[in-house]
Design an enzyme around this catalytic site. Structure first.
Site, PDB file in Angstrom:
ATOM      1  N   ASP A 109       0.838  -1.198   0.000  1.00  0.00           N
ATOM      2  CA  ASP A 109       0.000   0.000   0.000  1.00  0.00           C
ATOM      3  C   ASP A 109       0.869   1.242   0.000  1.00  0.00           C
ATOM      4  OD1 ASP A 109       0.701   0.384   2.758  1.00  0.00           O
ATOM      5  OD2 ASP A 109      -0.684  -1.261   3.187  1.00  0.00           O
ATOM      6  N   LYS A 115      -4.224   2.235   0.275  1.00  0.00           N
ATOM      7  CA  LYS A 115      -5.291   2.826   1.056  1.00  0.00           C
ATOM      8  C   LYS A 115      -4.960   4.283   1.248  1.00  0.00           C
ATOM      9  CE  LYS A 115      -5.542  -1.057   4.086  1.00  0.00           C
ATOM     10  NZ  LYS A 115      -5.272  -1.291   5.473  1.00  0.00           N
ATOM     11  N   MET A 153      -1.435   8.286  12.731  1.00  0.00           N
ATOM     12  CA  MET A 153      -2.600   8.697  11.932  1.00  0.00           C
ATOM     13  C   MET A 153      -3.274   9.934  12.509  1.00  0.00           C
ATOM     14  SD  MET A 153      -4.251   4.989  11.010  1.00  0.00           S
ATOM     15  CE  MET A 153      -3.753   4.137  12.496  1.00  0.00           C
TER      16      MET A 153
HETATM   17  N1  SAH Z   1       1.975  -0.387  11.064  1.00  0.00           N
HETATM   18  C1  SAH Z   1       2.523   0.947  10.948  1.00  0.00           C
HETATM   19  C2  SAH Z   1       1.477   2.016  11.210  1.00  0.00           C
HETATM   20  C3  SAH Z   1       0.389   2.042  10.182  1.00  0.00           C
HETATM   21  S1  SAH Z   1      -0.762   3.322  10.483  1.00  0.00           S
HETATM   22  C4  SAH Z   1       3.703   1.084  11.878  1.00  0.00           C
HETATM   23  O1  SAH Z   1       3.969   0.192  12.699  1.00  0.00           O
HETATM   24  O2  SAH Z   1       4.399   2.104  11.788  1.00  0.00           O
HETATM   25  C5  SAH Z   1      -0.192   4.598   9.435  1.00  0.00           C
HETATM   26  C6  SAH Z   1       0.451   5.702  10.231  1.00  0.00           C
HETATM   27  O3  SAH Z   1       1.762   5.347  10.616  1.00  0.00           O
HETATM   28  C7  SAH Z   1       0.608   6.999   9.482  1.00  0.00           C
HETATM   29  O4  SAH Z   1      -0.573   7.751   9.465  1.00  0.00           O
HETATM   30  C8  SAH Z   1       1.684   7.682  10.274  1.00  0.00           C
HETATM   31  O5  SAH Z   1       1.134   8.232  11.464  1.00  0.00           O
HETATM   32  C9  SAH Z   1       2.558   6.509  10.691  1.00  0.00           C
HETATM   33  N2  SAH Z   1       3.725   6.337   9.814  1.00  0.00           N
HETATM   34  C10 SAH Z   1       4.002   5.284   9.040  1.00  0.00           C
HETATM   35  N3  SAH Z   1       5.187   5.452   8.404  1.00  0.00           N
HETATM   36  C11 SAH Z   1       5.659   6.653   8.804  1.00  0.00           C
HETATM   37  C12 SAH Z   1       6.845   7.390   8.512  1.00  0.00           C
HETATM   38  N4  SAH Z   1       7.770   6.928   7.685  1.00  0.00           N
HETATM   39  N5  SAH Z   1       7.000   8.594   9.113  1.00  0.00           N
HETATM   40  C13 SAH Z   1       6.082   9.075   9.956  1.00  0.00           C
HETATM   41  N6  SAH Z   1       4.952   8.403  10.273  1.00  0.00           N
HETATM   42  C14 SAH Z   1       4.738   7.208   9.699  1.00  0.00           C
END
Ligand code: SAH
Length: 469
Positions: free
Chosen positions: A252, A274, A387
């Site tokens: 995604d 998504k 998020m």
């Molecule tokens: N499973 C993922 C989270 C998925 S929810 C994890 O463990 O990180 C998606 C959210 O993750 C985004 O809205 C943001 O808040 C955060 N996120 C994911 N990658 C990111 C990145 N490289 N930098 C900052 N926030 C990130």
């Protein structure tokens, strides 16, 4: 890529080399090892080259380079000390449409020569696109120690069975899996240990068994893999291994190009992207697709940003797999809170600042903000909001309204660990404005708590500056 990497068959074809010195000798040697026929154009040859020139298939022309000498050649290499000779060669070859390489003159090359690790028929070629031959040599030295010479024998051995296996197993997926088991299993082990006869016997048995099993497809498998926050260096070894042996990948928008490029080249790619509020493929359909692909016998990679079990809905996906009896593995990844914290120089816990850290989502099930403020607003605690970017102002205001000090340090880390990482730092009062001014676009994490005050001092050590665009 700046160049197309190819291996060229020059057996029995003519190649022309200008120059009589060491550089020319190296090129001639390489051409002869590839069974080419070589024409050397040089007024005189030094000792090494004279020895090579005495070999069969080598012709030495003492007179100056002419278009006739070049005619019919498959490629040309300029290795003369005399720049004018090389430039002349470049002009003639270009006019005749013959690929040409002029040593140390990338601007005069229509092809470049890689550094080579020769385990024929296995050959590894390394190129930096002419940018850093020293780096190519360093990597070559590493690969030399990494690749046992017996891999060449393994490649030749496999080559002997290629045709037969192709006939016996017409399905390409099955065939690929068959070969992966051979090069990574007991047959290869025996061969690499020098037990050629035992390897041959076992191979015969294995091929025969595969032929009788014919086109039957075994059940595939799903790998639910955490790919970390973006920097491919943060992948686990297991993630990388599974990424390189998958037949199809579902990914995604959190998965960046850098990580995706490490998935096996010919794996089918399915974007189940998504966008917030715009789920191109609803969760139950993703789960159903995983089941369908695995039933086709495929090794299915479900690549997740960060960690699959932290706001990744990984639990929901494997629930369906478990119900349907599909084998699966879950590989943890570095969650974005850890990645962003490390790359932004904000320790999530610290003896002087925070003894607890809470991960929370700023995006409730129905899209509204539904936070347990009392649990979040605690002394000596760091809060990381996933998020939360679209409700940033609401979140920071909520903290203040529920009793947090407006001066509490807070930060937004945008595209953490990626090349465009940016960090906006402020307080609960100022952060929303800071983020707007910095035009933070996400994915972004909000970090709230006094540990954020360490950013100024610690980010220097983390490479965050080097990452920022
Ligand atoms: N499973 C993922 C989270 C998925 S929810 C994890 O463990 O990180 C998606 C959210 O993750 C985004 O809205 C943001 O808040 C955060 N996120 C994911 N990658 C990111 C990145 N490289 N930098 C900052 N926030 C990130």
């Amino acid at each position: 890529m700046d160049y197309l990497p190819i291996f060229m068959n020059i057996a029995g074809r003519r190649a022309l080399v200008t120059g009589g010195g060491l550089q020319a000798a190296r090129k001639v040697e390489l051409l002869l090892r590839s069974q080419g026929e070589v024409v050397i154009v040089a007024s005189s040859l030094d000792d090494d080259l004279a020895l090579l020139a005495a070999q069969e298939g080598v012709q030495h022309l003492e007179e100056p380079l002419t278009a006739e000498a070049l005619a019919g050649c498959s490629l040309a290499i300029g290795a003369s000390d005399d720049l004018a000779v090389n430039e002349h060669l470049h002009g003639l070859a270009t006019a005749a449409g013959i690929p040409v390489n002029i040593v140390d003159r990338p601007e005069l090359c229509s092809f470049i020569m890689p550094a080579v690790i020769d385990r024929s028929p296995l050959v590894v070629a390394i190129s930096t696109g002419g940018n850093s031959p020293a780096l190519a040599r360093l990597l070559k030295a590493r690969f030399e120690t990494l690749l046992p010479s017996a891999y060449g024998r393994l490649a030749r051995f496999a080559g002997r069975y290629r045709q037969r296996v192709k006939q016996g197993l017409s399905d390409t997926t099955l065939r690929r899996r068959f070969w992966e088991n051979i090069v990574n299993g007991p047959v290869a082990e025996r061969l690499l240990a020098g037990q050629d006869d035992a390897a041959g016997l076992l191979m015969e048995e294995t091929v025969a068994r595969a032929e009788t099993a014919g086109g039957k497809l075994p059940l595939g498998e799903v790998y639910l893999v955490g790919a970390g926050p973006g920097d491919p260096d943060l992948l686990t070894f297991r993630a990388l291994r599974l990424m390189q042996q998958s037949d199809v990948v579902l990914y995604d928008r959190l998965i960046g190009e850098a990580v995706l490029n490490l998935v096996r080249r010919d794996a089918e790619r399915i974007y189940v992207g998504k966008m917030p509020k715009d789920h191109t493929l609803p969760q139950p359909e993703i789960a159903a697709l995983l089941v369908k692909l695995a039933r086709q016998g495929k090794r299915v990679l479900r690549l997740k940003g960060g960690d699959p079990f932290i706001f990744g809905r990984g639990g929901e996906e494997i629930e369906t797999l478990a119900t349907e009896g599909i084998p699966f593995q879950v590989v943890p990844g570095i969650t974005s809170a850890s990645g962003c914290a490390a790359y932004a120089g904000i320790p999530l816990t610290h003896r002087d600042h925070a003894q607890a850290c809470v991960f929370v989502t700023g995006h409730g099930k129905d899209g509204s903000l539904d936070l347990n403020w009392d649990a979040l607003i605690q002394p000596r605690q760091t809060v990381v909001v996933y998020m939360g970017l679209s409700s940033l102002a609401e979140i920071t205001q909520g903290f203040v309204d529920h009793g947090a000090a407006p001066a509490t340090p807070a930060a937004v880390v945008d595209s953490g660990t990626r090349s465009g990482q940016r960090v906006a730092v402020g307080t609960l009062e100022s952060l929303a404005d800071e983020a707007a001014r910095a035009k933070i676009s996400g994915p972004a994490l909000i970090i709230i708590g006094s540990v954020v005050s360490l950013h100024d001092r610690l980010s220097w050590f983390t490479g965050a500056e080097a990452l920022a665009e």
